[in-house]
Design a protein around this motif. Structure first.
Motif, short mmCIF file in Angstrom:
data_model
loop_
_atom_site.label_atom_id
_atom_site.label_comp_id
_atom_site.label_asym_id
_atom_site.label_seq_id
_atom_site.Cartn_x
_atom_site.Cartn_y
_atom_site.Cartn_z
N HIS A 109 41.47 29.70 38.78
CA HIS A 109 41.75 30.30 40.13
C HIS A 109 40.47 31.39 40.35
N GLU A 141 42.92 27.99 44.13
CA GLU A 141 43.23 27.19 43.00
C GLU A 141 42.08 25.97 42.77
N TYR A 177 42.87 25.79 30.97
CA TYR A 177 42.72 26.69 32.39
C TYR A 177 41.66 27.73 32.28
N ASN A 220 42.60 33.86 46.68
CA ASN A 220 41.67 32.94 45.76
C ASN A 220 41.92 31.53 45.98
N GLN A 240 45.16 30.31 48.29
CA GLN A 240 46.25 30.96 47.77
C GLN A 240 46.15 32.45 47.91
N THR A 272 41.09 23.61 35.13
CA THR A 272 41.71 24.11 36.27
C THR A 272 41.40 25.75 36.40
#
Length: 149
Positions: A111, A144, A78, A142, A131, A109
């Motif tokens: 954001h 994802e 992340y 933002n 989201q 991943t």
């Protein structure tokens, strides 16, 4: 111009906190309202709650001529934070940080802010979903995003 990419050190924290605040309130101002910017980074100490994260995550700094030009941190797969000084935009700082943090991963991943979305799209990330997240009761949009390496 001397460019250095190195691991984060605890003594970097005050400088990256200033960079974070200044970047959010200048670069992100084109996509977010003043109220949203204040919720995101209300003062120079907005990152204090994240100090331990930087120590525990895979965190990196780019220095240009002995000044911090950008920083990033990744927790597993992340990508948690990626910020570049308002004075070093479009100087390949974010690219250098991402190149380092993406090494050895199969999938990553993040954001991404509205402001950062295009940068990540150009790097091969795809939007999973848009989201709305709350910071101090203020909604921030933002995305994802994910990249398979």
């Amino acid at each position: 111009m001397e460019v250095i990419l190195r691991k984060y050190r605890p003594e970097d924290f005050e400088d990256i906190a200033k960079l974070f605040y200044q970047t959010v309130h200048s670069i992100n101002a084109r996509d977010y309202s003043p109220c949203q910017l204040d919720a995101w980074a209300k003062d120079l100490h907005s990152l204090d709650r994240r100090r331990e994260d930087f120590a525990n995550q895979n965190s990196w700094i780019v220095l240009i001529d002995d000044e911090i030009a950008g920083f990033g941190s990744i927790d597993g797969s992340y990508l948690d934070m990626l910020y570049v000084s308002k004075d070093r935009q479009r100087c390949k700082v974010a690219t250098a940080l991402c190149d380092e943090m993406e090494k050895g991963l199969d999938k990553i991943t993040t954001h991404a802010s509205i402001t950062a979305k295009d940068f990540f799209l150009k790097r091969g990330y795809v939007v999973i979903r848009q989201q709305s997240v709350l910071r101090d009761g203020v909604a921030l949009t933002n995305f994802e995003m994910q990249k398979t390496l």
